[in-house]
Design an enzyme around this catalytic site. Structure first.
Site, PDB file in Angstrom:
ATOM      1  N   ASP A  17      17.195  25.114 -13.991  1.00 56.05           N
ATOM      2  CA  ASP A  17      17.863  24.732 -12.733  1.00 56.05           C
ATOM      3  C   ASP A  17      19.315  25.174 -12.685  1.00 56.05           C
ATOM      4  O   ASP A  17      19.897  25.328 -11.617  1.00 56.05           O
ATOM      5  CB  ASP A  17      17.736  23.229 -12.506  1.00 56.05           C
ATOM      6  CG  ASP A  17      16.308  22.849 -12.128  1.00 56.05           C
ATOM      7  OD1 ASP A  17      15.988  21.641 -12.190  1.00 56.05           O
ATOM      8  OD2 ASP A  17      15.515  23.764 -11.783  1.00 56.05           O
ATOM      9  N   ASP A  30       5.930  28.975  -8.846  1.00 54.29           N
ATOM     10  CA  ASP A  30       7.051  28.036  -8.904  1.00 54.29           C
ATOM     11  C   ASP A  30       8.359  28.791  -8.708  1.00 54.29           C
ATOM     12  O   ASP A  30       8.644  29.768  -9.402  1.00 54.29           O
ATOM     13  CB  ASP A  30       7.038  27.340 -10.291  1.00 54.29           C
ATOM     14  CG  ASP A  30       7.954  26.134 -10.347  1.00 54.29           C
ATOM     15  OD1 ASP A  30       8.507  25.870 -11.431  1.00 54.29           O
ATOM     16  OD2 ASP A  30       8.132  25.503  -9.293  1.00 54.29           O
ATOM     17  N   HIS A  87      13.391  22.798  -5.966  1.00 52.87           N
ATOM     18  CA  HIS A  87      12.176  23.567  -6.290  1.00 52.87           C
ATOM     19  C   HIS A  87      11.246  23.689  -5.095  1.00 52.87           C
ATOM     20  O   HIS A  87      11.233  22.849  -4.193  1.00 52.87           O
ATOM     21  CB  HIS A  87      11.397  22.865  -7.414  1.00 52.87           C
ATOM     22  CG  HIS A  87      12.192  22.706  -8.670  1.00 52.87           C
ATOM     23  ND1 HIS A  87      11.967  21.698  -9.579  1.00 52.87           N
ATOM     24  CD2 HIS A  87      13.245  23.401  -9.169  1.00 52.87           C
ATOM     25  CE1 HIS A  87      12.819  21.796 -10.577  1.00 52.87           C
ATOM     26  NE2 HIS A  87      13.626  22.822 -10.354  1.00 52.87           N
ATOM     27  N   LYS A  92       5.180  17.305  -0.176  1.00 56.27           N
ATOM     28  CA  LYS A  92       5.464  16.270  -1.182  1.00 56.27           C
ATOM     29  C   LYS A  92       5.801  14.954  -0.503  1.00 56.27           C
ATOM     30  O   LYS A  92       6.595  14.932   0.437  1.00 56.27           O
ATOM     31  CB  LYS A  92       6.668  16.694  -2.047  1.00 56.27           C
ATOM     32  CG  LYS A  92       6.447  17.999  -2.806  1.00 56.27           C
ATOM     33  CD  LYS A  92       7.707  18.482  -3.491  1.00 56.27           C
ATOM     34  CE  LYS A  92       7.452  19.840  -4.132  1.00 56.27           C
ATOM     35  NZ  LYS A  92       8.706  20.453  -4.637  1.00 56.27           N
ATOM     36  N   TYR A 116       5.405  10.952  -7.005  1.00 53.43           N
ATOM     37  CA  TYR A 116       5.199  11.701  -5.779  1.00 53.43           C
ATOM     38  C   TYR A 116       3.855  12.405  -5.758  1.00 53.43           C
ATOM     39  O   TYR A 116       3.328  12.801  -6.793  1.00 53.43           O
ATOM     40  CB  TYR A 116       6.345  12.685  -5.503  1.00 53.43           C
ATOM     41  CG  TYR A 116       6.711  13.644  -6.598  1.00 53.43           C
ATOM     42  CD1 TYR A 116       7.338  13.200  -7.753  1.00 53.43           C
ATOM     43  CD2 TYR A 116       6.468  15.003  -6.458  1.00 53.43           C
ATOM     44  CE1 TYR A 116       7.708  14.088  -8.753  1.00 53.43           C
ATOM     45  CE2 TYR A 116       6.838  15.894  -7.444  1.00 53.43           C
ATOM     46  CZ  TYR A 116       7.453  15.427  -8.588  1.00 53.43           C
ATOM     47  OH  TYR A 116       7.820  16.315  -9.581  1.00 53.43           O
ATOM     48  N   GLU A 174       0.863  -1.169   0.000  1.00 50.89           N
ATOM     49  CA  GLU A 174       0.000   0.000   0.000  1.00 50.89           C
ATOM     50  C   GLU A 174       0.914   1.238   0.000  1.00 50.89           C
ATOM     51  O   GLU A 174       1.506   1.569   1.026  1.00 50.89           O
ATOM     52  CB  GLU A 174      -0.894   0.032   1.246  1.00 50.89           C
ATOM     53  CG  GLU A 174      -1.900  -1.084   1.338  1.00 50.89           C
ATOM     54  CD  GLU A 174      -2.710  -1.026   2.629  1.00 50.89           C
ATOM     55  OE1 GLU A 174      -2.412  -0.191   3.503  1.00 50.89           O
ATOM     56  OE2 GLU A 174      -3.648  -1.847   2.768  1.00 50.89           O
TER      57      GLU A 174
HETATM   58  C1  LIG Z   1       6.296  20.192 -11.633  1.00 47.62           C
HETATM   59  C2  LIG Z   1       5.334  20.238 -12.785  1.00 47.62           C
HETATM   60  C3  LIG Z   1       5.764  20.478 -14.074  1.00 47.62           C
HETATM   61  N1  LIG Z   1       4.873  20.523 -15.101  1.00 47.62           N
HETATM   62  C4  LIG Z   1       5.392  20.754 -16.446  1.00 47.62           C
HETATM   63  C5  LIG Z   1       6.133  22.059 -16.599  1.00 47.62           C
HETATM   64  C6  LIG Z   1       7.218  21.741 -17.591  1.00 47.62           C
HETATM   65  O1  LIG Z   1       6.729  21.951 -18.927  1.00 47.62           O
HETATM   66  C7  LIG Z   1       7.475  20.249 -17.417  1.00 47.62           C
HETATM   67  C8  LIG Z   1       8.729  19.950 -16.621  1.00 47.62           C
HETATM   68  O2  LIG Z   1       8.676  20.729 -15.433  1.00 47.62           O
HETATM   69  P1  LIG Z   1       9.969  20.817 -14.510  1.00 47.62           P
HETATM   70  O3  LIG Z   1      11.181  21.005 -15.374  1.00 47.62           O
HETATM   71  O4  LIG Z   1       9.685  21.842 -13.441  1.00 47.62           O
HETATM   72  O5  LIG Z   1      10.010  19.352 -13.894  1.00 47.62           O
HETATM   73  P2  LIG Z   1      10.973  18.882 -12.697  1.00 47.62           P
HETATM   74  O6  LIG Z   1      12.317  19.507 -12.870  1.00 47.62           O
HETATM   75  O7  LIG Z   1      10.862  17.419 -12.608  1.00 47.62           O
HETATM   76  O8  LIG Z   1      10.285  19.542 -11.447  1.00 47.62           O
HETATM   77  C9  LIG Z   1      10.020  18.831 -10.259  1.00 47.62           C
HETATM   78  O9  LIG Z   1      11.254  18.606  -9.691  1.00 47.62           O
HETATM   79  C10 LIG Z   1      11.433  18.606  -8.296  1.00 47.62           C
HETATM   80  C11 LIG Z   1      12.014  17.281  -7.926  1.00 47.62           C
HETATM   81  C12 LIG Z   1      10.269  18.915  -7.471  1.00 47.62           C
HETATM   82  O10 LIG Z   1      10.295  18.709  -6.263  1.00 47.62           O
HETATM   83  C13 LIG Z   1       9.064  19.490  -8.052  1.00 47.62           C
HETATM   84  O11 LIG Z   1       7.972  18.667  -7.723  1.00 47.62           O
HETATM   85  C14 LIG Z   1       9.062  19.695  -9.486  1.00 47.62           C
HETATM   86  O12 LIG Z   1       9.415  21.050  -9.655  1.00 47.62           O
HETATM   87  O13 LIG Z   1       6.332  19.733 -16.716  1.00 47.62           O
HETATM   88  C15 LIG Z   1       3.525  20.346 -14.906  1.00 47.62           C
HETATM   89  O14 LIG Z   1       2.736  20.401 -15.861  1.00 47.62           O
HETATM   90  N2  LIG Z   1       3.068  20.109 -13.642  1.00 47.62           N
HETATM   91  C16 LIG Z   1       3.923  20.049 -12.566  1.00 47.62           C
HETATM   92  O15 LIG Z   1       3.455  19.815 -11.422  1.00 47.62           O
END
Ligand SMILES: Cc1cn([C@H]2C[C@H](O)[C@@H](COP(=O)(O)OP(=O)(O)O[C@H]3O[C@H](C)C(=O)[C@H](O)[C@H]3O)O2)c(=O)[nH]c1=O
Length: 184
Positions: A169, A143, A62, A72, A132, A28
């Site tokens: 990033d 963001d 982030h 989270k 997650y 679970e």
């Molecule tokens: C986070 C997120 C992103 N997106 C879209 C926006 C961008 O077009 C694409 C990639 O987003 P991003 O580059 O921000 O994805 P990660 O770098 O994996 O971001 C995550 O990375 C670290 C580990 C975190 O803790 C956050 O949950 C989250 O920011 O997905 C969405 O549509 N919904 C969402 O909730």
């Protein structure tokens, strides 16, 4: 369910029981009663999943500002990560401090990161997938980020960390730049 409280107040690791048999196992991954009893406070409104193909991919650090700030609950469904949370809560005795824990699909530990922290990870093997749950919907307007390798954070990333990094990033602000985005 095994529970580990980490050195920074509010951060918790949980390991739900796996029921193994000749077919494999069942677990679970979320149980409202058991996870809540461990100090993990939902409700959760969105589930996320990401795949990172290259060892050393860094995603983060982030967070989202209020009123879209997110708690989270992170778990690894394939591979292994060094998962990191940095305390950004104004007035916290551990402000700017971090925890860095390894999570992997085999062990099944989950990390709870409440509102008030920046979160990110580095993949330790190729083709690592995480899943997650978050307590607020994605809000691009809220963001924000923190520079993953800001020397002031002292995060013990592996030497291969940053092999893959998004443009976003690579130019996040430092801790000195962002101050206290989560007021007391
Ligand atoms: C986070 C997120 C992103 N997106 C879209 C926006 C961008 O077009 C694409 C990639 O987003 P991003 O580059 O921000 O994805 P990660 O770098 O994996 O971001 C995550 O990375 C670290 C580990 C975190 O803790 C956050 O949950 C989250 O920011 O997905 C969405 O549509 N919904 C969402 O909730």
């Amino acid at each position: 369910m095994d529970v580990k409280r980490l050195d920074i107040d509010g951060l918790v690791m949980v390991k739900p029981r796996r029921f193994g048999d000749e077919r494999g196992w069942f677990v679970e991954t979320w149980n409202d009663e058991k996870h809540t009893a461990a100090g993990i406070t939902g409700p959760f409104v969105q589930d996320n999943q990401s795949l990172s193909r290259i060892q050393g991919t860094v995603r983060g650090l982030h967070f989202q500002l209020a009123p879209a700030a997110q708690g989270k609950l992170i778990r690894v469904i394939r591979g292994r990560i060094l998962d990191v949370a940095v305390d950004l809560r104004q007035g916290s005795p551990t402000y700017g401090h971090h925890v860095a824990v390894e999570l992997d699909a085999e062990e099944g530990w989950q990390l709870w990161v409440p509102v008030g922290f920046a979160h990110g990870f580095c993949t330790l093997v190729p083709d690592t997938e995480i899943a997650y749950k978050v307590t607020a919907l994605y809000s691009p307007a809220h963001d924000r980020g923190l520079l993953w390798n800001d020397p002031a954070l002292g995060i013990p990333w592996p030497e291969f960390a940053g092999a893959v990094l998004s443009d976003k990033d690579g130019k996040q602000p430092t801790l000195a730049d962002i101050g206290t985005p989560f007021p007391a």
